[in-house]
Design an enzyme around this catalytic site. Sequence first.
Site, PDB file in Angstrom:
ATOM      1  CD  GLU A  31     -55.047 -78.709 -10.196  1.00 43.61           C
ATOM      2  OE1 GLU A  31     -54.019 -78.574 -10.687  1.00 43.61           O
ATOM      3  OE2 GLU A  31     -55.639 -77.517 -10.547  1.00 43.61           O
ATOM      4  CD  GLU A  87     -56.906 -79.453 -16.406  1.00 48.61           C
ATOM      5  OE1 GLU A  87     -56.280 -79.662 -15.309  1.00 48.61           O
ATOM      6  OE2 GLU A  87     -56.177 -78.339 -16.361  1.00 48.61           O
TER       7      GLU A  87
HETATM    8  O1  0X9 Z   1     -55.707 -73.107 -15.764  1.00 54.90           O
HETATM    9  C1  0X9 Z   1     -54.516 -74.027 -15.765  1.00 54.90           C
HETATM   10  O2  0X9 Z   1     -53.725 -73.318 -15.347  1.00 54.90           O
HETATM   11  C2  0X9 Z   1     -55.139 -75.477 -16.445  1.00 54.90           C
HETATM   12  N1  0X9 Z   1     -56.356 -75.791 -15.213  1.00 54.90           N
HETATM   13  S1  0X9 Z   1     -56.203 -75.760 -13.977  1.00 54.90           S
HETATM   14  O3  0X9 Z   1     -58.280 -76.229 -13.363  1.00 54.90           O
HETATM   15  N2  0X9 Z   1     -55.462 -77.223 -13.449  1.00 54.90           N
HETATM   16  O4  0X9 Z   1     -55.973 -74.548 -12.939  1.00 54.90           O
HETATM   17  C3  0X9 Z   1     -54.968 -75.609 -17.324  1.00 54.90           C
HETATM   18  C4  0X9 Z   1     -53.753 -75.033 -18.449  1.00 54.90           C
HETATM   19  C5  0X9 Z   1     -54.298 -74.846 -20.205  1.00 54.90           C
HETATM   20  N3  0X9 Z   1     -53.811 -73.986 -20.509  1.00 54.90           N
HETATM   21  C6  0X9 Z   1     -54.896 -73.502 -21.273  1.00 54.90           C
HETATM   22  N4  0X9 Z   1     -56.102 -74.196 -20.963  1.00 54.90           N
HETATM   23  N5  0X9 Z   1     -54.452 -72.782 -22.133  1.00 54.90           N
HETATM   24 ZN    ZN Z   2     -53.724 -77.542 -12.805  1.00 56.84          ZN
END
Ligand code: 0X9
Ligand code: ZN
Length: 425
Positions: free
Chosen positions: A169, A366
């Site tokens: 990212e 995001e």
């Molecule tokens: O999965 C993650 O760590 C984050 N998305 S990513 O695509 N950048 O990997 C989002 C984390 C946010 N928290 C929740 N969805 N509970």
């Molecule tokens: Zn991430």
Amino acid sequence: MNRLLFALSFILFALMAQLALAHPVETTSPAKTDEPPLWMKVTAHDKFDRTKIAATGVSLEVYGDDYVMVLGSQAQADKLQKMGVLIAKFPASPSLLDFPAWDADFHNYDEVKAELERLHQAHPAITTLDSIGQTGEGREIFRLRISKDPHTASQLPAMLLTGGHHAREHVSVEVPLMFADRLLSLFDQGDAQAVRLIGSRDIQIVPLVNPDGAEWDIQRGIYKMWRKNRTANSDGTFGVDLNRNYSQGWNNVEGASSDPGNETFHGKAPFSEPETRAVKAWIDSTPNATTLLTLHTYSELILYPWGSSYETIANTRDAQVFKTMAKTMSQWNGYSPMQASNLYAVSGEMCDWAYDTHKLFAFTFEMDPSSFVNNGFYPGQAKLPEIFEKNFPAILYMIEVADNPYKVLDPAAKSYGFATSFLAE
Ligand code: 0X9
Ligand code: ZN
């Protein structure tokens, strides 16, 4: 396999990985940071030879009839030498250790360091540059602090900004760097808001939490779609998902994996990783912090706790602050505000820990793009200015409200000056 086939299969693999989180087990190990990787030509007649070579931890890059070209460390070169198969070795060309040419504006680890040093040296009175800790491979996790007198800034309300938890990212590293540059430039120009905020807040920026992963992602001059850090796991796989390694809810709910080879492996224990331990120690020792923004990509969302539970926050006033802040910020960046678990529940993520432990108003962005069809993690450097501009006012807002986030609930909030300057009426 000839070169073309190899390249084609890599591209296919990259596309598949972009469509799904599941990722083939990584079998290579990175070079140590203090020794540049070596390109090596190694005798190999068949798959059995190649397996023995791979078992030394090098990465096999090019396949010839009776040799392979590999990338590895000096220690691995020594092993291959002992095995009597090393034909030649030479330092890998710098172009193989960096972003691909079409994304040269992105900052690799050395360039992140140089950019932070440049910003600090240009503003020695109002910035400090240090490290919150070291990674598994010994890289520094840099922190740039911006305040009228950084040495006494702990008496001021602090806003914390992080990027680069997830290796691929890279946009989330660029935005904090661009933010620091813009804020300091505005200060130089005498911009009233920049002067006021630097005069009254403690702004702390950690742009690259996971430099080992980020460097690994670009190591061959072509993206590897890597997510985790580079911890060597007990089963021979690599990497822990740093955004599953915080303690709040660690391994309590679905949304993290106990399989080390998995993309969302939560690690052996909460804070098992040097990177999350460094972040923990940093935030634990910053009691003046009130707001936190952790940048990720992609999907165009503004997420707030809880992420590890479908419950809403018990403190209804706090819940209102989260909602109000998220909605306000969405008016600038156009992202969709929502409770993080409405996207999907995960355990051990940063914002849940930061709110649970320190009552920080902690948000995950995001950022762009909206989907993989728009190039997912790799939107290209041309998109950076647009992504930065839409997020700049949102970051300023988190600094603005850091003195008292509850003020966003005040119906007269606009009189605080942060709303009218950016919000389209
Ligand atoms: O999965 C993650 O760590 C984050 N998305 S990513 O695509 N950048 O990997 C989002 C984390 C946010 N928290 C929740 N969805 N509970
Ligand atoms: Zn991430």
